[in-house]
Design a protein around this motif. Structure first.
Motif, PDB file in Angstrom:
ATOM      1  N   PRO A  45       7.261  36.447 -24.311  1.00  0.00           N
ATOM      2  CA  PRO A  45       8.665  35.664 -24.187  1.00  0.00           C
ATOM      3  C   PRO A  45       9.935  35.909 -25.249  1.00  0.00           C
ATOM      4  O   PRO A  45      10.803  35.244 -24.615  1.00  0.00           O
ATOM      5  CB  PRO A  45       7.801  35.484 -26.054  1.00  0.00           C
ATOM      6  N   ASP A  46      10.286  36.902 -24.840  1.00  0.00           N
ATOM      7  CA  ASP A  46      11.805  37.590 -25.316  1.00  0.00           C
ATOM      8  C   ASP A  46      12.299  37.501 -23.906  1.00  0.00           C
ATOM      9  O   ASP A  46      13.444  37.655 -24.213  1.00  0.00           O
ATOM     10  CB  ASP A  46      11.660  39.034 -26.215  1.00  0.00           C
ATOM     11  N   ARG A  47      11.414  37.644 -23.212  1.00  0.00           N
ATOM     12  CA  ARG A  47      12.175  38.056 -21.564  1.00  0.00           C
ATOM     13  C   ARG A  47      12.468  36.498 -20.954  1.00  0.00           C
ATOM     14  O   ARG A  47      14.171  37.163 -20.889  1.00  0.00           O
ATOM     15  CB  ARG A  47      11.512  38.331 -20.432  1.00  0.00           C
ATOM     16  N   ALA A  48      12.594  35.735 -21.661  1.00  0.00           N
ATOM     17  CA  ALA A  48      13.055  34.298 -21.189  1.00  0.00           C
ATOM     18  C   ALA A  48      13.959  34.193 -22.518  1.00  0.00           C
ATOM     19  O   ALA A  48      15.157  33.598 -21.817  1.00  0.00           O
ATOM     20  CB  ALA A  48      12.256  33.439 -21.709  1.00  0.00           C
ATOM     21  N   ALA A  49      13.961  34.083 -23.491  1.00  0.00           N
ATOM     22  CA  ALA A  49      15.258  34.123 -24.858  1.00  0.00           C
ATOM     23  C   ALA A  49      15.856  35.581 -23.840  1.00  0.00           C
ATOM     24  O   ALA A  49      17.693  34.973 -24.148  1.00  0.00           O
ATOM     25  CB  ALA A  49      14.304  34.945 -26.355  1.00  0.00           C
ATOM     26  N   GLU A  50      16.184  36.656 -23.178  1.00  0.00           N
ATOM     27  CA  GLU A  50      16.653  37.351 -23.258  1.00  0.00           C
ATOM     28  C   GLU A  50      17.662  36.321 -21.881  1.00  0.00           C
ATOM     29  O   GLU A  50      19.022  36.978 -21.957  1.00  0.00           O
ATOM     30  CB  GLU A  50      16.519  38.815 -22.495  1.00  0.00           C
ATOM     31  N   ALA A  51      17.215  36.025 -21.224  1.00  0.00           N
ATOM     32  CA  ALA A  51      17.869  35.892 -20.085  1.00  0.00           C
ATOM     33  C   ALA A  51      18.594  34.389 -20.687  1.00  0.00           C
ATOM     34  O   ALA A  51      20.001  34.077 -19.714  1.00  0.00           O
ATOM     35  CB  ALA A  51      16.772  35.419 -19.006  1.00  0.00           C
ATOM     36  N   MET A  52      17.958  33.591 -20.879  1.00  0.00           N
ATOM     37  CA  MET A  52      19.353  32.904 -21.460  1.00  0.00           C
ATOM     38  C   MET A  52      19.890  32.925 -22.769  1.00  0.00           C
ATOM     39  O   MET A  52      20.652  32.125 -22.444  1.00  0.00           O
ATOM     40  CB  MET A  52      18.095  31.270 -22.224  1.00  0.00           C
ATOM     41  N   GLY A  53      19.921  34.271 -23.174  1.00  0.00           N
ATOM     42  CA  GLY A  53      21.461  34.796 -23.913  1.00  0.00           C
ATOM     43  C   GLY A  53      22.639  34.623 -22.895  1.00  0.00           C
ATOM     44  O   GLY A  53      23.686  34.971 -24.259  1.00  0.00           O
ATOM     45  N   HIS A  54      22.047  35.464 -21.967  1.00  0.00           N
ATOM     46  CA  HIS A  54      23.801  35.480 -21.714  1.00  0.00           C
ATOM     47  C   HIS A  54      24.066  34.503 -21.505  1.00  0.00           C
ATOM     48  O   HIS A  54      25.242  34.253 -19.843  1.00  0.00           O
ATOM     49  CB  HIS A  54      22.826  35.933 -19.864  1.00  0.00           C
ATOM     50  N   ALA A  55      23.961  33.420 -21.501  1.00  0.00           N
ATOM     51  CA  ALA A  55      24.802  32.314 -21.112  1.00  0.00           C
ATOM     52  C   ALA A  55      25.738  32.471 -22.190  1.00  0.00           C
ATOM     53  O   ALA A  55      27.431  32.119 -21.917  1.00  0.00           O
ATOM     54  CB  ALA A  55      23.982  30.936 -22.074  1.00  0.00           C
ATOM     55  N   ALA A  56      26.010  33.072 -23.486  1.00  0.00           N
ATOM     56  CA  ALA A  56      26.826  32.813 -23.711  1.00  0.00           C
ATOM     57  C   ALA A  56      28.335  33.987 -23.339  1.00  0.00           C
ATOM     58  O   ALA A  56      29.083  34.286 -23.618  1.00  0.00           O
ATOM     59  CB  ALA A  56      26.694  33.251 -25.755  1.00  0.00           C
ATOM     60  N   ALA A  57      27.418  34.698 -23.354  1.00  0.00           N
ATOM     61  CA  ALA A  57      28.268  35.582 -22.652  1.00  0.00           C
ATOM     62  C   ALA A  57      29.204  35.447 -21.413  1.00  0.00           C
ATOM     63  O   ALA A  57      29.804  36.134 -21.390  1.00  0.00           O
ATOM     64  CB  ALA A  57      27.799  37.248 -22.427  1.00  0.00           C
TER      65      ALA A  57
END
Length: 255
Positions: free
Chosen positions: A228-240
């Motif tokens: 489940p952390d994989r999706a959160a990590e991928a979506m977290g790239h949005a801010a960057a």
């Protein structure tokens, strides 16, 4: 059933989707997940023909539909359940169903997979509320009506844009059951813009993460459940990457 190749699209000269490649096999459920402004609605609208393709290719069951307008794609088997449901407030449930089904020829109606009668069997709450107007329905009933209306177009590919937005958990589960089992068992292929990775993992065979109009990751539902952390990590790239924090025009355009 659906193949997107180097798909680029947007609004008023601005690009929202950047070179997307996506395959949705026949009979499968594919979910697209992303923050507001990631391009989910633009993707759904581009596949349906409501937004023009700047470059790339859209294929439906092997046929190139890239330049077809929305009404031609609907005739080719693309059905849309829009975000916000978009029911007519002054029409009754029965009138919605009759309007969606009545535009077909007598021969088409005689051989149709979906009729007003069997969509009401599938969604019995609509039968109970047949005489009620759109404005009198709850959010969940309006969503069921929007799904029924799309089914009466006899789609092969069903597009659902945020189908559980603002709904009670019990209704969300009913819609999840429709998406992951009932409709695929009846031969439909589904592309759904999902509100959360957890919902996507529950209903889909495969999940694509969109970030700023680009595919950040794609994996099976099992992989998503196991990591489940994989999706959160991928979506977290949005801010960057500077993706918008609030909905863009691409995500809020009305039908």
């Amino acid at each position: 059933m659906l193949s997107l190749s180097s798909l680029t699209a947007g609004y008023d000269g601005g690009t929202v989707l950047h070179g997307l490649d996506l395959e949705v096999p026949e009979g499968s459920v594919h979910a697209v997940v992303g923050h507001n402004g990631a391009g989910k609605t633009t993707l759904i609208h581009t596949v349906s023909g409501l937004v023009s393709t700047s470059s790339g290719r859209v294929e439906l069951a092997g046929a190139d539909v890239t330049r077809q307008p929305a009404h031609r794609r609907a005739c080719s088997g693309v059905g849309l359940v829009p975000q916000g449901r978009r029911v007519f407030p002054g029409l009754t449930v029965q009138e919605h169903l009759a309007l969606a089904f009545g535009r077909r020829s007598r021969r088409e109606r005689a051989t149709a997979q979906w009729t007003p009668e069997n969509v009401k069997e599938l969604l019995p709450r609509l039968a109970e509320r047949a005489g009620h107007r759109g404005r009198q329905l709850s959010g969940g009933e309006q969503q069921m009506l929007a799904i029924a209306r799309a089914l009466l177009g006899q789609p092969r590919l069903l597009l659902l844009d945020e189908p559980t937005e603002g709904l009670a958990p019990l209704i969300v589960q009913d819609i999840a059951d429709l998406i992951k089992k009932t409709l695929p068992d009846r031969g439909l292929t589904i592309l759904v813009a999902a509100p959360r990775p957890a919902f996507a993992a529950d209903v889909a065979d495969r999940v694509t993460i969109l970030v700023a109009g680009r595919i950040a990751d794609e994996f099976s539902a099992k992989e998503l459940r196991d990591e489940p952390d994989r999706a959160a990590e991928a979506m977290g790239h949005a801010a960057a990457e500077g993706a918008p924090a609030s909905p863009s025009r691409a995500e809020t355009v009305s039908l």
